[in-house]
Design a protein around this motif. Sequence first.
Motif, PDB file in Angstrom:
ATOM      1  N   SER A  60      57.449  27.768 -23.017  1.00  0.00           N
ATOM      2  CA  SER A  60      56.262  28.580 -22.885  1.00  0.00           C
ATOM      3  C   SER A  60      55.423  28.136 -21.914  1.00  0.00           C
ATOM      4  O   SER A  60      54.685  28.617 -21.100  1.00  0.00           O
ATOM      5  CB  SER A  60      55.652  28.574 -24.129  1.00  0.00           C
ATOM      6  N   SER A  61      55.213  26.705 -21.931  1.00  0.00           N
ATOM      7  CA  SER A  61      54.097  26.045 -21.007  1.00  0.00           C
ATOM      8  C   SER A  61      54.632  26.241 -19.514  1.00  0.00           C
ATOM      9  O   SER A  61      53.766  26.624 -18.705  1.00  0.00           O
ATOM     10  CB  SER A  61      54.041  24.807 -21.263  1.00  0.00           C
ATOM     11  N   ILE A  62      55.792  26.010 -19.287  1.00  0.00           N
ATOM     12  CA  ILE A  62      56.254  26.359 -17.735  1.00  0.00           C
ATOM     13  C   ILE A  62      56.234  27.812 -17.501  1.00  0.00           C
ATOM     14  O   ILE A  62      55.475  28.061 -16.437  1.00  0.00           O
ATOM     15  CB  ILE A  62      57.836  25.892 -17.992  1.00  0.00           C
ATOM     16  N   ARG A  63      56.489  28.777 -18.327  1.00  0.00           N
ATOM     17  CA  ARG A  63      56.549  30.166 -17.766  1.00  0.00           C
ATOM     18  C   ARG A  63      54.905  30.592 -17.949  1.00  0.00           C
ATOM     19  O   ARG A  63      54.774  31.375 -16.936  1.00  0.00           O
ATOM     20  CB  ARG A  63      57.134  31.063 -19.006  1.00  0.00           C
ATOM     21  N   HIS A  64      54.165  29.862 -18.482  1.00  0.00           N
ATOM     22  CA  HIS A  64      52.807  30.259 -18.497  1.00  0.00           C
ATOM     23  C   HIS A  64      52.210  29.900 -17.140  1.00  0.00           C
ATOM     24  O   HIS A  64      51.551  30.543 -16.328  1.00  0.00           O
ATOM     25  CB  HIS A  64      51.707  29.484 -19.684  1.00  0.00           C
TER      26      HIS A  64
END
Length: 191
Positions: A60-64
Amino acid sequence: MRKTDSRVSRTKLLLHRSLATLIHEKSYDAIVVKEILARANVARSTFYAHFDGKEELLLSSIRHVLAVARDRLSELSDPVDRLLYFSLPVLQHIETHLQQAPVDAPRLGLRQVHRRLEKVLIEQVEADIRRTPLMRAMPAVPPELLAKHLVTTFLVVVDWWLHRRPVPSAREADDSYRALVAPILRANRRA
Protein backbone atom coordinates in the motif's frame (compact mmCIF):
# COMPACT_ATOMS: atom_id res chain seq x y z
CA MET A 1 -17.91 11.51 6.34
CA ARG A 2 -15.07 13.93 5.62
CA LYS A 3 -13.88 13.73 9.25
CA THR A 4 -13.81 9.92 9.01
CA ASP A 5 -11.89 10.07 5.72
CA SER A 6 -9.27 12.41 7.17
CA ARG A 7 -8.88 10.17 10.24
CA VAL A 8 -8.42 7.10 8.05
CA SER A 9 -5.89 8.95 5.89
CA ARG A 10 -4.00 10.15 8.95
CA THR A 11 -3.95 6.64 10.45
CA LYS A 12 -2.67 5.12 7.22
CA LEU A 13 0.00 7.81 6.96
CA LEU A 14 1.15 7.08 10.52
CA LEU A 15 1.36 3.37 9.74
CA HIS A 16 3.26 3.96 6.48
CA ARG A 17 5.75 6.24 8.25
CA SER A 18 6.14 3.81 11.11
CA LEU A 19 6.98 0.96 8.76
CA ALA A 20 9.37 3.14 6.73
CA THR A 21 11.24 4.16 9.87
CA LEU A 22 11.52 0.58 11.09
CA ILE A 23 12.84 -0.55 7.70
CA HIS A 24 15.83 1.71 8.23
CA GLU A 25 16.49 0.15 11.63
CA LYS A 26 16.15 -3.56 11.02
CA SER A 27 15.44 -6.25 8.48
CA TYR A 28 11.95 -6.08 6.98
CA ASP A 29 11.45 -9.77 7.76
CA ALA A 30 12.25 -9.10 11.44
CA ILE A 31 9.65 -6.34 11.77
CA VAL A 32 6.43 -7.42 13.46
CA VAL A 33 3.06 -5.69 13.37
CA LYS A 34 3.26 -5.01 17.11
CA GLU A 35 6.30 -2.76 16.52
CA ILE A 36 4.57 -0.88 13.71
CA LEU A 37 1.55 -0.29 15.94
CA ALA A 38 3.65 0.90 18.86
CA ARG A 39 5.62 3.29 16.68
CA ALA A 40 2.45 4.67 15.06
CA ASN A 41 0.44 4.62 18.29
CA VAL A 42 -2.38 2.82 16.49
CA ALA A 43 -4.59 0.08 17.90
CA ARG A 44 -4.33 -3.45 16.53
CA SER A 45 -8.01 -3.51 15.57
CA THR A 46 -7.60 -0.25 13.64
CA PHE A 47 -4.61 -1.66 11.78
CA TYR A 48 -6.46 -4.82 10.78
CA ALA A 49 -9.50 -2.80 9.71
CA HIS A 50 -7.30 -1.42 6.91
CA PHE A 51 -4.59 -4.04 6.26
CA ASP A 52 -4.25 -7.82 6.43
CA GLY A 53 -0.66 -7.53 7.64
CA LYS A 54 2.66 -5.77 7.18
CA GLU A 55 3.01 -7.04 3.59
CA GLU A 56 -0.21 -5.34 2.57
CA LEU A 57 0.88 -2.20 4.42
CA LEU A 58 4.18 -2.18 2.52
CA LEU A 59 2.52 -2.71 -0.86
CA SER A 60 0.00 0.00 0.00
CA SER A 61 2.87 2.37 0.82
CA ILE A 62 4.59 1.65 -2.48
CA ARG A 63 1.38 2.07 -4.47
CA HIS A 64 0.60 5.31 -2.64
CA VAL A 65 3.99 6.83 -3.57
CA LEU A 66 3.46 5.76 -7.19
CA ALA A 67 -0.11 7.08 -7.27
CA VAL A 68 1.04 10.49 -6.05
CA ALA A 69 3.73 10.48 -8.75
CA ARG A 70 1.21 9.39 -11.39
CA ASP A 71 -1.04 12.32 -10.45
CA ARG A 72 1.67 14.61 -11.87
CA LEU A 73 1.81 12.86 -15.26
CA SER A 74 -0.28 15.59 -16.88
CA GLU A 75 2.64 17.98 -16.27
CA LEU A 76 4.90 15.85 -18.49
CA SER A 77 4.65 16.03 -22.26
CA ASP A 78 7.74 14.04 -23.29
CA PRO A 79 6.93 10.30 -23.71
CA VAL A 80 10.25 9.27 -22.14
CA ASP A 81 9.66 11.49 -19.10
CA ARG A 82 6.14 10.10 -18.84
CA LEU A 83 7.50 6.54 -18.85
CA LEU A 84 10.08 7.37 -16.16
CA TYR A 85 7.62 9.39 -14.05
CA PHE A 86 8.23 7.20 -10.98
CA SER A 87 11.97 7.69 -10.57
CA LEU A 88 12.33 11.09 -8.92
CA PRO A 89 9.27 10.77 -6.63
CA VAL A 90 10.42 7.35 -5.37
CA LEU A 91 13.94 8.67 -4.79
CA GLN A 92 12.55 11.72 -2.97
CA HIS A 93 10.41 9.45 -0.80
CA ILE A 94 13.47 7.40 0.12
CA GLU A 95 15.48 10.58 0.71
CA THR A 96 12.86 11.89 3.14
CA HIS A 97 13.07 8.71 5.20
CA LEU A 98 16.86 8.66 5.05
CA GLN A 99 16.91 12.13 6.57
CA GLN A 100 14.75 10.89 9.44
CA ALA A 101 16.85 7.76 10.08
CA PRO A 102 19.98 7.80 12.22
CA VAL A 103 23.14 8.39 10.15
CA ASP A 104 24.53 4.97 11.06
CA ALA A 105 21.24 3.12 10.46
CA PRO A 106 22.06 -0.25 8.87
CA ARG A 107 19.34 -0.13 6.18
CA LEU A 108 18.93 -3.85 6.55
CA GLY A 109 15.32 -3.91 5.43
CA LEU A 110 15.87 -2.23 2.11
CA ARG A 111 16.75 -5.29 0.02
CA GLN A 112 13.46 -7.00 0.88
CA VAL A 113 11.58 -3.77 0.19
CA HIS A 114 13.33 -3.37 -3.16
CA ARG A 115 12.08 -6.81 -4.23
CA ARG A 116 8.50 -5.72 -3.57
CA LEU A 117 9.08 -2.34 -5.22
CA GLU A 118 10.53 -4.11 -8.25
CA LYS A 119 7.43 -6.29 -8.63
CA VAL A 120 4.98 -3.38 -8.39
CA LEU A 121 7.06 -1.12 -10.64
CA ILE A 122 7.52 -3.75 -13.34
CA GLU A 123 3.75 -4.29 -13.49
CA GLN A 124 3.06 -0.55 -13.78
CA VAL A 125 5.90 0.26 -16.17
CA GLU A 126 5.01 -2.63 -18.46
CA ALA A 127 1.39 -1.45 -18.59
CA ASP A 128 2.61 2.08 -19.38
CA ILE A 129 4.92 0.79 -22.12
CA ARG A 130 2.07 -1.11 -23.73
CA ARG A 131 0.01 2.13 -23.82
CA THR A 132 2.72 4.29 -25.41
CA PRO A 133 3.75 4.71 -29.03
CA LEU A 134 7.25 3.78 -27.86
CA MET A 135 6.55 0.11 -28.52
CA ARG A 136 5.92 0.77 -32.19
CA ALA A 137 9.46 2.17 -32.38
CA MET A 138 10.92 -0.81 -30.49
CA PRO A 139 9.13 -3.86 -31.92
CA ALA A 140 12.06 -6.22 -31.23
CA VAL A 141 11.93 -5.52 -27.49
CA PRO A 142 9.07 -7.21 -25.63
CA PRO A 143 7.32 -4.80 -23.21
CA GLU A 144 8.02 -7.04 -20.22
CA LEU A 145 11.76 -7.06 -21.02
CA LEU A 146 11.94 -3.28 -21.41
CA ALA A 147 10.01 -2.83 -18.15
CA LYS A 148 12.37 -5.20 -16.34
CA HIS A 149 15.37 -3.33 -17.78
CA LEU A 150 14.05 0.08 -16.69
CA VAL A 151 13.10 -1.09 -13.20
CA THR A 152 16.17 -3.20 -12.43
CA THR A 153 18.42 -0.37 -13.64
CA PHE A 154 16.49 1.95 -11.34
CA LEU A 155 17.05 -0.38 -8.38
CA VAL A 156 20.76 -0.67 -9.21
CA VAL A 157 20.94 3.14 -9.10
CA VAL A 158 19.04 3.20 -5.79
CA ASP A 159 21.44 0.66 -4.29
CA TRP A 160 24.47 2.61 -5.59
CA TRP A 161 22.98 5.86 -4.31
CA LEU A 162 22.33 4.55 -0.81
CA HIS A 163 25.90 3.31 -0.43
CA ARG A 164 27.57 6.56 -1.48
CA ARG A 165 29.12 8.78 1.19
CA PRO A 166 28.01 11.43 1.35
CA VAL A 167 24.68 10.37 -0.11
CA PRO A 168 23.95 12.45 -3.23
CA SER A 169 20.58 14.18 -3.47
CA ALA A 170 17.55 12.41 -4.92
CA ARG A 171 17.78 14.75 -7.92
CA GLU A 172 21.41 13.70 -8.56
CA ALA A 173 20.50 10.02 -8.31
CA ASP A 174 17.60 10.60 -10.70
CA ASP A 175 19.92 12.35 -13.15
CA SER A 176 22.24 9.32 -13.03
CA TYR A 177 19.32 6.94 -13.64
CA ARG A 178 18.03 8.94 -16.57
CA ALA A 179 21.55 9.18 -18.04
CA LEU A 180 21.58 5.37 -18.11
CA VAL A 181 18.14 4.70 -19.62
CA ALA A 182 16.79 7.80 -21.36
CA PRO A 183 19.27 7.78 -24.29
CA ILE A 184 18.22 4.23 -25.19
CA LEU A 185 14.55 5.17 -25.09
CA ARG A 186 15.09 8.38 -27.06
CA ALA A 187 17.26 6.70 -29.71
CA ASN A 188 14.70 3.98 -30.29
CA ARG A 189 11.88 6.50 -30.35
CA ARG A 190 13.55 8.29 -33.27
CA ALA A 191 14.40 5.10 -35.12
